[in-house]
Motif scaffolding. Structure first.
Motif, mmCIF file in Angstrom:
data_model
loop_
_atom_site.group_PDB
_atom_site.id
_atom_site.type_symbol
_atom_site.label_atom_id
_atom_site.label_comp_id
_atom_site.label_asym_id
_atom_site.label_seq_id
_atom_site.Cartn_x
_atom_site.Cartn_y
_atom_site.Cartn_z
ATOM 1 N N TYR A 1 0.798 -1.221 0.000
ATOM 2 C CA TYR A 1 0.000 0.000 0.000
ATOM 3 C C TYR A 1 0.837 1.280 0.000
ATOM 4 N N GLU A 2 2.132 1.181 0.070
ATOM 5 C CA GLU A 2 2.960 2.365 0.252
ATOM 6 C C GLU A 2 2.906 3.348 -0.911
ATOM 7 N N ASN A 3 2.690 2.893 -2.129
ATOM 8 C CA ASN A 3 2.699 3.790 -3.279
ATOM 9 C C ASN A 3 1.295 4.148 -3.758
ATOM 10 N N PHE A 4 0.296 3.819 -2.980
ATOM 11 C CA PHE A 4 -1.078 4.076 -3.380
ATOM 12 C C PHE A 4 -1.757 5.028 -2.415
ATOM 13 N N ALA A 5 -2.654 5.822 -2.952
ATOM 14 C CA ALA A 5 -3.490 6.664 -2.100
ATOM 15 C C ALA A 5 -4.533 5.773 -1.433
ATOM 16 N N GLN A 6 -4.986 6.197 -0.266
ATOM 17 C CA GLN A 6 -6.014 5.455 0.453
ATOM 18 C C GLN A 6 -7.188 6.382 0.704
ATOM 19 N N ILE A 7 -8.380 5.864 0.463
ATOM 20 C CA ILE A 7 -9.602 6.634 0.692
ATOM 21 C C ILE A 7 -10.440 5.907 1.726
ATOM 22 N N GLU B 1 -14.907 22.991 -6.457
ATOM 23 C CA GLU B 1 -16.216 23.611 -6.632
ATOM 24 C C GLU B 1 -17.161 23.010 -5.597
ATOM 25 N N GLU B 2 -18.334 23.605 -5.458
ATOM 26 C CA GLU B 2 -19.308 23.128 -4.475
ATOM 27 C C GLU B 2 -19.791 21.705 -4.784
ATOM 28 N N ASN B 3 -19.828 21.340 -6.061
ATOM 29 C CA ASN B 3 -20.335 20.028 -6.456
ATOM 30 C C ASN B 3 -19.256 19.070 -6.943
ATOM 31 N N LYS B 4 -18.000 19.538 -6.973
ATOM 32 C CA LYS B 4 -16.919 18.693 -7.490
ATOM 33 C C LYS B 4 -15.577 19.128 -6.904
ATOM 34 N N ILE B 5 -14.842 18.147 -6.376
ATOM 35 C CA ILE B 5 -13.481 18.388 -5.895
ATOM 36 C C ILE B 5 -12.580 17.349 -6.557
ATOM 37 N N LYS B 6 -11.580 17.827 -7.302
ATOM 38 C CA LYS B 6 -10.658 16.944 -8.014
ATOM 39 C C LYS B 6 -9.272 17.081 -7.388
ATOM 40 N N LEU B 7 -8.680 15.932 -7.012
ATOM 41 C CA LEU B 7 -7.400 15.913 -6.322
ATOM 42 C C LEU B 7 -6.391 15.057 -7.081
ATOM 43 N N LYS B 8 -5.123 15.460 -7.018
ATOM 44 C CA LYS B 8 -4.033 14.718 -7.660
ATOM 45 C C LYS B 8 -3.538 13.640 -6.708
ATOM 46 N N ILE B 9 -3.440 12.399 -7.229
ATOM 47 C CA ILE B 9 -2.892 11.280 -6.455
ATOM 48 C C ILE B 9 -1.908 10.523 -7.343
ATOM 49 N N LYS C 1 0.116 9.625 -10.437
ATOM 50 C CA LYS C 1 -0.105 9.861 -11.869
ATOM 51 C C LYS C 1 -1.590 9.925 -12.195
ATOM 52 N N GLN C 2 -2.425 9.780 -11.207
ATOM 53 C CA GLN C 2 -3.871 9.791 -11.396
ATOM 54 C C GLN C 2 -4.495 11.007 -10.730
ATOM 55 N N ALA C 3 -5.801 11.102 -10.928
ATOM 56 C CA ALA C 3 -6.601 12.098 -10.223
ATOM 57 C C ALA C 3 -7.868 11.396 -9.749
ATOM 58 N N VAL C 4 -8.408 11.873 -8.650
ATOM 59 C CA VAL C 4 -9.682 11.353 -8.153
ATOM 60 C C VAL C 4 -10.623 12.544 -8.007
ATOM 61 N N THR C 5 -11.851 12.368 -8.459
ATOM 62 C CA THR C 5 -12.859 13.420 -8.388
ATOM 63 C C THR C 5 -13.987 12.966 -7.481
ATOM 64 N N PHE C 6 -14.303 13.796 -6.502
ATOM 65 C CA PHE C 6 -15.433 13.562 -5.608
ATOM 66 C C PHE C 6 -16.564 14.452 -6.100
ATOM 67 N N CYS C 7 -17.726 13.850 -6.377
ATOM 68 C CA CYS C 7 -18.885 14.601 -6.838
ATOM 69 C C CYS C 7 -19.988 14.501 -5.786
ATOM 70 N N GLN D 1 -20.597 10.409 -5.902
ATOM 71 C CA GLN D 1 -19.819 9.710 -6.915
ATOM 72 C C GLN D 1 -18.328 9.934 -6.731
ATOM 73 N N LEU D 2 -17.549 8.913 -7.039
ATOM 74 C CA LEU D 2 -16.077 8.974 -7.071
ATOM 75 C C LEU D 2 -15.645 8.585 -8.469
ATOM 76 N N GLN D 3 -14.718 9.359 -9.057
ATOM 77 C CA GLN D 3 -14.212 9.036 -10.394
ATOM 78 C C GLN D 3 -12.694 9.055 -10.362
ATOM 79 N N PHE D 4 -12.081 8.059 -10.989
ATOM 80 C CA PHE D 4 -10.623 7.991 -11.110
ATOM 81 C C PHE D 4 -10.240 8.234 -12.552
ATOM 82 N N GLU D 5 -9.163 9.011 -12.746
ATOM 83 C CA GLU D 5 -8.671 9.306 -14.093
ATOM 84 C C GLU D 5 -7.177 9.030 -14.161
ATOM 85 N N GLU D 6 -6.741 8.550 -15.288
ATOM 86 C CA GLU D 6 -5.310 8.313 -15.527
ATOM 87 C C GLU D 6 -4.648 9.601 -15.916
#
Length: 93
Positions: free
Chosen positions: A24-30, A50-58, A60-66, A88-93
């Motif tokens: 787990y050392e190289n991975f983000a944990q939610i 934004e009020e309805n969306k927060i996108k964070l860098k993890i 090489k990926q990003a995770v978006t909380f909606c 909703q949670l979305q992961f992007e490469e």
């Protein structure tokens, strides 16, 4: 001190799941508390806020909380706590 606490959490999770400690050392944990709170360890920055969306860098990926009424309650070196009504949670490469 923060790194030591994260290391202890990682060790405890690895022991419970009976997997190698370093998996787990190289991975983000939610951690989700229902649909009202999310704790993200391993955050490297805020990309969008934004009020309805927060996108964070993890890594090489990003995770978006909606959802609704989202806000960052707390942010430290690598941990972010998001509150609101998560839908909703979305992961992007």
């Amino acid at each position: 001190m923060r790194k030591d606490r994260n290391k202890k959490k990682t060790d405890r999770i690895a022991k419970i799941l009976d997997v190698p400690k370093n998996i787990y050392e190289n991975f983000a944990q939610i951690i989700l508390s229902g649909n009202r709170e999310a704790i993200l360890d391993g955050c490297q920055g805020v990309i969008e806020y934004e009020e309805n969306k927060i996108k964070l860098k993890i890594g090489k990926q990003a995770v978006t909380f909606c959802g609704d009424s989202l806000q960052i309650k707390c942010m430290t070196d690598d941990t972010v706590i998001i509150e609101g009504k998560l839908s909703q949670l979305q992961f992007e490469e």
